[in-house]
Design a protein around this motif. Structure first.
Motif, short mmCIF file in Angstrom:
data_model
loop_
_atom_site.label_atom_id
_atom_site.label_comp_id
_atom_site.label_asym_id
_atom_site.label_seq_id
_atom_site.Cartn_x
_atom_site.Cartn_y
_atom_site.Cartn_z
N ALA A 111 71.57 -55.32 6.29
CA ALA A 111 70.84 -54.13 6.78
C ALA A 111 70.36 -53.30 5.59
N VAL A 112 69.04 -53.19 5.20
CA VAL A 112 68.74 -52.43 4.27
C VAL A 112 68.29 -51.03 4.76
N VAL A 113 68.39 -49.89 4.36
CA VAL A 113 67.75 -48.68 5.01
C VAL A 113 67.27 -47.76 3.76
N GLY A 114 66.07 -47.16 3.92
CA GLY A 114 65.71 -46.26 2.68
C GLY A 114 66.20 -44.57 3.19
N ASN A 115 65.67 -43.90 2.40
CA ASN A 115 65.99 -42.20 2.78
C ASN A 115 65.08 -41.88 3.83
N PHE A 116 65.84 -41.04 4.79
CA PHE A 116 65.18 -40.50 5.97
C PHE A 116 64.08 -39.28 5.83
N PHE A 117 63.26 -39.34 6.75
CA PHE A 117 62.33 -38.09 6.64
C PHE A 117 62.15 -37.72 8.16
N LYS A 118 61.77 -36.58 8.15
CA LYS A 118 61.34 -35.75 9.34
C LYS A 118 60.35 -36.53 10.23
N LYS A 119 60.68 -36.88 11.41
CA LYS A 119 59.64 -37.54 12.28
C LYS A 119 58.48 -36.61 12.68
N ASP A 120 58.88 -35.22 12.76
CA ASP A 120 57.76 -34.31 12.81
C ASP A 120 56.54 -34.53 12.00
N ASP A 121 56.92 -35.04 10.75
CA ASP A 121 55.70 -35.10 9.69
C ASP A 121 54.79 -36.52 9.94
N PHE A 122 55.10 -36.87 11.06
CA PHE A 122 54.16 -38.48 11.22
C PHE A 122 53.80 -38.58 12.60
N ASN A 123 52.69 -39.13 12.87
CA ASN A 123 52.30 -39.65 14.31
C ASN A 123 53.25 -40.80 14.48
N LEU A 124 54.07 -40.64 15.51
CA LEU A 124 54.96 -42.10 15.98
C LEU A 124 54.30 -43.01 16.77
N ASN A 125 52.92 -42.44 17.14
CA ASN A 125 52.33 -43.53 17.82
C ASN A 125 51.31 -44.32 17.15
N ASP A 126 51.10 -43.87 15.95
CA ASP A 126 50.00 -44.77 14.92
C ASP A 126 50.61 -44.37 13.61
N LEU A 127 51.91 -45.22 13.37
CA LEU A 127 52.58 -45.23 12.27
C LEU A 127 52.54 -46.47 11.51
#
Length: 201
Positions: A111-127
């Motif tokens: 299980a690889v995982v990167g650094n996390f980012f605030k979801k509010d900075d993205f369009n979750l429906n078109d990411l």
């Protein structure tokens, strides 16, 4: 911390592996020891067919049980990219015998995982997100193609598992999964930003 993974969440990926399109999220788990430490992934001795599966990962920020879809968005605030490494040969063998396939999914470093980012900075429906293998793009996904979106997943899984702060949810991989070999370099991008840089050893 537990790692909840969603299988067959992109129809084209389900088709490429010859699987049916699911009516509900397909769930499997990885232990916390599956988290890869560092950027080097070592091919385990028990498999000759390790596959990469790039996924958007969300982190639970508010625990709960029987969470409703309408309020599910309140239970995660950050997202990242991750790779679900799969021992495809071992998985196929176990599936053919009707056995669980955690051995093929939950091994150390899978299980690889990167650094996390605030979801509010993205369009979750078109990411959009993508994976390059040795500079060639092998996976190109977008959350708009998910069969079950983040809120659906939160609501469904919390019927069975109490979600706790820090739990990770791997939300499924698009088509294009494939084998890794020694000396391969995997680079994962969230939009235009590089999130992961993994060396295969």
């Amino acid at each position: 911390m537990k790692i909840i993974c969603i299988g067959r969440n992109y129809s084209e990926h389900a088709k490429e592996l010859g699987n049916e399109i699911p009516e509900n999220p397909v769930i499997f788990m990885k232990p916390d020891t599956a988290i890869l430490k560092g950027n080097d992934f070592y091919i385990p001795e028990f498999s000759n067919d390790i596959h990469y599966e790039l996924e958007v990962v969300i982190k639970v920020s508010k625990g709960g049980k029987y969470i409703q879809k309408e309020t599910a968005h309140k239970h995660y605030e950050e997202l990242s990219l991750g790779i679900d490494f799969t021992a495809r040969d071992l998985q196929s063998e176990l599936k053919s015998k009707g056995l669980p396939w955690e051995l093929a999914k939950g091994f150390d470093g899978s299980a690889v995982v990167g650094n996390f980012f605030k979801k509010d900075d993205f369009n979750l429906n078109d990411l959009s997100f993508s994976l390059l293998k040795n500079k060639d793009k092998v996976q190109d996904g977008n959350t708009k193609d998910m069969l079950f979106h983040f809120d659906d997943i939160i609501a469904f899984t919390s019927q069975y598992f109490t979600l706790r702060v820090g739990d990770l949810i791997y939300t499924g991989t698009p088509k294009g999964v494939g084998k890794v070999d020694e000396n391969d370099i995997l680079e994962a991008y969230l939009g235009e930003e590089k999130i992961l840089d993994i060396r295969i050893l």
